[in-house]
Design a protein around this motif. Structure first.
Motif, PDB file in Angstrom:
ATOM      1  N   CYS A 135       0.734  -1.047  -0.055  1.00 50.39           N
ATOM      2  CA  CYS A 135       0.011   0.091  -0.161  1.00 50.39           C
ATOM      3  C   CYS A 135       0.845   1.311   0.019  1.00 50.39           C
ATOM      4  O   CYS A 135       0.637   2.158   0.749  1.00 50.39           O
ATOM      5  CB  CYS A 135      -0.758   0.169   1.180  1.00 50.39           C
ATOM      6  N   LEU A 136       1.939   1.322  -0.762  1.00 51.41           N
ATOM      7  CA  LEU A 136       2.903   2.331  -0.872  1.00 51.41           C
ATOM      8  C   LEU A 136       2.230   3.058  -1.983  1.00 51.41           C
ATOM      9  O   LEU A 136       2.330   2.897  -3.350  1.00 51.41           O
ATOM     10  CB  LEU A 136       4.285   1.891  -1.178  1.00 51.41           C
ATOM     11  N   GLU A 137       2.064   4.651  -1.754  1.00 50.37           N
ATOM     12  CA  GLU A 137       1.646   5.523  -2.906  1.00 50.37           C
ATOM     13  C   GLU A 137       2.541   6.601  -3.177  1.00 50.37           C
ATOM     14  O   GLU A 137       3.151   7.046  -2.335  1.00 50.37           O
ATOM     15  CB  GLU A 137       0.087   6.121  -2.214  1.00 50.37           C
ATOM     16  N   GLY A 138       2.693   6.816  -4.446  1.00 51.49           N
ATOM     17  CA  GLY A 138       3.341   7.982  -4.617  1.00 51.49           C
ATOM     18  C   GLY A 138       4.955   7.830  -4.825  1.00 51.49           C
ATOM     19  O   GLY A 138       5.546   8.862  -4.875  1.00 51.49           O
ATOM     20  N   ILE A 139       5.299   6.710  -5.119  1.00 47.87           N
ATOM     21  CA  ILE A 139       6.854   6.444  -4.816  1.00 47.87           C
ATOM     22  C   ILE A 139       6.968   5.618  -6.524  1.00 47.87           C
ATOM     23  O   ILE A 139       6.402   4.590  -6.557  1.00 47.87           O
ATOM     24  CB  ILE A 139       7.290   5.453  -3.669  1.00 47.87           C
ATOM     25  N   ALA A 140       8.038   5.833  -7.023  1.00 49.46           N
ATOM     26  CA  ALA A 140       8.283   5.473  -8.265  1.00 49.46           C
ATOM     27  C   ALA A 140       8.628   4.064  -8.360  1.00 49.46           C
ATOM     28  O   ALA A 140       8.336   3.141  -9.360  1.00 49.46           O
ATOM     29  CB  ALA A 140       9.161   6.285  -9.125  1.00 49.46           C
ATOM     30  N   HIS A 141       9.419   3.639  -7.260  1.00 47.64           N
ATOM     31  CA  HIS A 141      10.046   2.347  -7.480  1.00 47.64           C
ATOM     32  C   HIS A 141       9.959   1.436  -6.228  1.00 47.64           C
ATOM     33  O   HIS A 141      10.871   1.530  -5.370  1.00 47.64           O
ATOM     34  CB  HIS A 141      11.643   2.273  -7.991  1.00 47.64           C
ATOM     35  N   PRO A 142       8.662   0.852  -5.967  1.00 47.73           N
ATOM     36  CA  PRO A 142       8.681   0.295  -4.710  1.00 47.73           C
ATOM     37  C   PRO A 142       9.534  -1.026  -4.560  1.00 47.73           C
ATOM     38  O   PRO A 142       9.945  -1.370  -3.395  1.00 47.73           O
ATOM     39  CB  PRO A 142       7.166  -0.329  -4.734  1.00 47.73           C
ATOM     40  N   ILE A 143      10.093  -1.439  -5.613  1.00 46.49           N
ATOM     41  CA  ILE A 143      11.110  -2.665  -5.515  1.00 46.49           C
ATOM     42  C   ILE A 143      12.210  -2.367  -4.906  1.00 46.49           C
ATOM     43  O   ILE A 143      12.933  -2.980  -4.161  1.00 46.49           O
ATOM     44  CB  ILE A 143      11.273  -3.319  -6.738  1.00 46.49           C
ATOM     45  N   SER A 144      12.738  -1.156  -5.166  1.00 44.24           N
ATOM     46  CA  SER A 144      13.854  -0.657  -4.687  1.00 44.24           C
ATOM     47  C   SER A 144      13.661  -0.203  -3.070  1.00 44.24           C
ATOM     48  O   SER A 144      14.758  -0.519  -2.315  1.00 44.24           O
ATOM     49  CB  SER A 144      14.487   0.776  -5.452  1.00 44.24           C
ATOM     50  N   VAL A 145      12.455   0.266  -2.689  1.00 45.42           N
ATOM     51  CA  VAL A 145      12.288   0.480  -1.365  1.00 45.42           C
ATOM     52  C   VAL A 145      12.241  -0.805  -0.582  1.00 45.42           C
ATOM     53  O   VAL A 145      12.844  -1.009   0.563  1.00 45.42           O
ATOM     54  CB  VAL A 145      10.980   1.173  -1.323  1.00 45.42           C
ATOM     55  N   ALA A 146      11.647  -1.885  -1.112  1.00 42.64           N
ATOM     56  CA  ALA A 146      11.637  -2.989  -0.482  1.00 42.64           C
ATOM     57  C   ALA A 146      13.156  -3.658  -0.368  1.00 42.64           C
ATOM     58  O   ALA A 146      13.538  -4.045   0.810  1.00 42.64           O
ATOM     59  CB  ALA A 146      10.808  -4.167  -1.535  1.00 42.64           C
ATOM     60  N   LYS A 147      14.008  -3.465  -1.342  1.00 40.11           N
ATOM     61  CA  LYS A 147      15.472  -3.946  -1.268  1.00 40.11           C
ATOM     62  C   LYS A 147      16.007  -3.032  -0.125  1.00 40.11           C
ATOM     63  O   LYS A 147      16.976  -3.737   0.616  1.00 40.11           O
ATOM     64  CB  LYS A 147      16.157  -3.732  -2.572  1.00 40.11           C
ATOM     65  N   HIS A 148      15.771  -1.698  -0.111  1.00 38.97           N
ATOM     66  CA  HIS A 148      16.495  -0.833   0.790  1.00 38.97           C
ATOM     67  C   HIS A 148      16.087  -1.314   2.289  1.00 38.97           C
ATOM     68  O   HIS A 148      16.984  -1.280   3.128  1.00 38.97           O
ATOM     69  CB  HIS A 148      16.129   0.373   0.686  1.00 38.97           C
ATOM     70  N   ILE A 149      14.828  -1.854   2.451  1.00 38.72           N
ATOM     71  CA  ILE A 149      14.531  -2.215   3.722  1.00 38.72           C
ATOM     72  C   ILE A 149      15.003  -3.515   4.204  1.00 38.72           C
ATOM     73  O   ILE A 149      15.441  -3.620   5.289  1.00 38.72           O
ATOM     74  CB  ILE A 149      12.883  -2.473   3.624  1.00 38.72           C
ATOM     75  N   MET A 150      15.246  -4.350   3.289  1.00 38.17           N
ATOM     76  CA  MET A 150      15.979  -5.752   3.165  1.00 38.17           C
ATOM     77  C   MET A 150      17.562  -5.330   3.787  1.00 38.17           C
ATOM     78  O   MET A 150      17.976  -6.170   4.690  1.00 38.17           O
ATOM     79  CB  MET A 150      15.842  -6.573   2.194  1.00 38.17           C
ATOM     80  N   GLN A 151      17.922  -4.435   3.262  1.00 37.11           N
ATOM     81  CA  GLN A 151      19.574  -4.208   3.237  1.00 37.11           C
ATOM     82  C   GLN A 151      19.579  -3.258   4.713  1.00 37.11           C
ATOM     83  O   GLN A 151      20.848  -3.236   4.990  1.00 37.11           O
ATOM     84  CB  GLN A 151      19.978  -3.941   2.175  1.00 37.11           C
TER      85      GLN A 151
ATOM     86  N   THR B 184      17.479  -2.363   7.453  1.00 34.46           N
ATOM     87  CA  THR B 184      16.752  -2.595   8.571  1.00 34.46           C
ATOM     88  C   THR B 184      16.555  -3.887   9.135  1.00 34.46           C
ATOM     89  O   THR B 184      16.911  -4.859   8.506  1.00 34.46           O
ATOM     90  CB  THR B 184      15.103  -1.916   8.471  1.00 34.46           C
ATOM     91  N   PRO B 185      15.874  -4.124  10.370  1.00 33.11           N
ATOM     92  CA  PRO B 185      15.685  -5.460  10.875  1.00 33.11           C
ATOM     93  C   PRO B 185      14.667  -6.003  10.401  1.00 33.11           C
ATOM     94  O   PRO B 185      14.188  -7.005  10.832  1.00 33.11           O
ATOM     95  CB  PRO B 185      15.969  -5.269  12.279  1.00 33.11           C
ATOM     96  N   HIS B 186      13.653  -5.224   9.689  1.00 26.50           N
ATOM     97  CA  HIS B 186      12.458  -5.702   9.293  1.00 26.50           C
ATOM     98  C   HIS B 186      12.406  -6.345   8.027  1.00 26.50           C
ATOM     99  O   HIS B 186      13.481  -6.216   7.220  1.00 26.50           O
ATOM    100  CB  HIS B 186      11.290  -4.515   9.342  1.00 26.50           C
ATOM    101  N   VAL B 187      11.381  -7.152   7.750  1.00 30.11           N
ATOM    102  CA  VAL B 187      11.016  -7.359   6.222  1.00 30.11           C
ATOM    103  C   VAL B 187       9.902  -6.594   5.471  1.00 30.11           C
ATOM    104  O   VAL B 187      10.350  -6.121   4.388  1.00 30.11           O
ATOM    105  CB  VAL B 187      10.509  -8.955   6.109  1.00 30.11           C
ATOM    106  N   MET B 188       8.975  -6.180   6.157  1.00 30.42           N
ATOM    107  CA  MET B 188       7.774  -5.359   5.536  1.00 30.42           C
ATOM    108  C   MET B 188       7.404  -4.125   6.030  1.00 30.42           C
ATOM    109  O   MET B 188       7.244  -4.005   7.397  1.00 30.42           O
ATOM    110  CB  MET B 188       6.724  -6.346   5.503  1.00 30.42           C
ATOM    111  N   LEU B 189       7.554  -3.183   5.242  1.00 30.41           N
ATOM    112  CA  LEU B 189       6.750  -1.919   5.763  1.00 30.41           C
ATOM    113  C   LEU B 189       5.612  -1.476   5.076  1.00 30.41           C
ATOM    114  O   LEU B 189       5.698  -1.826   3.786  1.00 30.41           O
ATOM    115  CB  LEU B 189       7.627  -0.673   5.685  1.00 30.41           C
TER     116      LEU B 189
END
Length: 331
Positions: free
Chosen positions: A117-133, A135-140
């Motif tokens: 449910c991410l709105e207004g961001i061009a590349h959610p896949i890269s945000v997901a990768k950034h979270i992975m690398q 933060t201690p979390h998997v999902m935001l």
């Protein structure tokens, strides 16, 4: 497709305080070895737009990048496609006119990241990768995911596109209070899923989507869920799903495909068995298209779908082609 929540435990302090018990019979755990892989680098992606996604990812592989680099680049390419109505900037909105994006990514070390449910961001896949690398979390999800993306200076976009907004306004006038169930087909298939194996035999995968057109606000499907829309285990291989996410979630589809490959089934055989399992879980299969594609550590690939009409793109150094999958039934 869907996303999750954590209790803050002070990750660094907690990790430092955990002492692993020692057992006399315990075998030492070694890192995955990739030296045995003698096959070629390879990418597979769902649907015809996967062909362009593969080409974008292949540039990373040719330059010496990893399978993770490749699937991210391929997903980003599709997210930027203004003509695509199920992914990224060109995606269809929910019932209230908001385009909300879902994505997840997973590498050969079982690291994974996800946004929902991410709105207004061009590349959610890269945000997901950034979270992975980072933060201690998997999902935001939702506002928290967007706050994270903005804080880390990810590119923003304005959605829906004008032409998409016109389609939504027309739909809104025509529909009753309860939205009709849309057909799941090559124009409304909920996701692009990508898998890659690089020259070292390392497997990674990615999914990205704008989800079910005119969905209820807050809806998530399988695409951002590790184990449903995507799963990778370097001991075995990886799988991704496409189609109606609610059905795929019911059987943890991608994880189930990988577990069947662990038992010795080929990618196509594993995908076929999980499609058959999905069918058994539904009393009414009218218009319910779902499909899986998979790759194993030998570099073998395969797929299977509920209905005819599903295909996936394959890219190697010598091939760039679309493959029609076997299917259970005709429309």
């Amino acid at each position: 497709m869907e996303r999750r929540s954590f209790v803050k435990l002070g990750a660094v302090g907690l990790a430092a305080s955990i002492v692993k018990p020692s057992f006399a019979s315990e075998e030492p755990i070694s890192e995955p070895s990739f030296s045995h892989y003698t096959g070629e680098a390879k990418m597979i992606s769902t649907w015809s737009h996967g062909q362009d996604a593969n080409r974008a990812g292949w540039l990373k592989l040719e330059a010496g990048g990893s399978s993770l680099d490749a699937v991210e680049a391929g997903a980003r390419h599709t997210e930027s496609d203004v003509t695509n109505r199920s992914v990224g900037i060109g995606g269809m909105p929910d019932r209230e006119g908001h385009v909300t994006l879902d994505a997840c990514i997973m590498d050969w070390e079982s690291n994974c990241g996800s946004v929902g449910c991410l709105e207004g961001i061009a590349h959610p896949i890269s945000v997901a990768k950034h979270i992975m690398q980072n933060t201690p979390h998997v999902m935001l999800v939702g506002a928290g995911a967007k706050k994270y993306a903005l804080k880390n200076k990810f590119e923003t976009i304005k959605t829906p596109l004008p032409e998409v907004k016109k389609e939504w306004e027309k739909w809104k006038k025509e529909q009753a209070e309860i939205a009709k169930k849309p057909a799941i087909n090559h124009e409304n298939h909920d996701t692009i899923g990508l898998l890659a194996i690089d020259s070292q035999g390392r497997i990674s995968g990615a999914c990205t989507t704008s989800g079910w057109a005119y969905k209820l606000p807050g809806r998530l499907g399988d695409s951002p869920i590790i184990g449903s829309g995507l799963f990778v285990d370097q001991e075995v291989g990886g799988a991704v799903a496409t189609g109606l996410g609610e059905s795929i979630i019911r059987i943890s589809g991608s994880h189930a495909v990988v577990e069947l490959m662990r038992q010795g089934k080929s990618p196509e055989q594993a995908c076929k068995e999980i499609v058959e399992r999905l069918i058994r879980k539904h009393k009414d299969m009218s218009g319910l298209q779902c499909a899986f594609i998979a790759i194993n550590t030998k570099g073998e690939v395969g797929g299977f779908s509920v209905y005819n009409g599903f295909n996936y793109a394959l890219k190697t150094a010598n091939k760039d082609e679309m493959i029609d999958t076997p299917f259970d039934r005709k429309w």
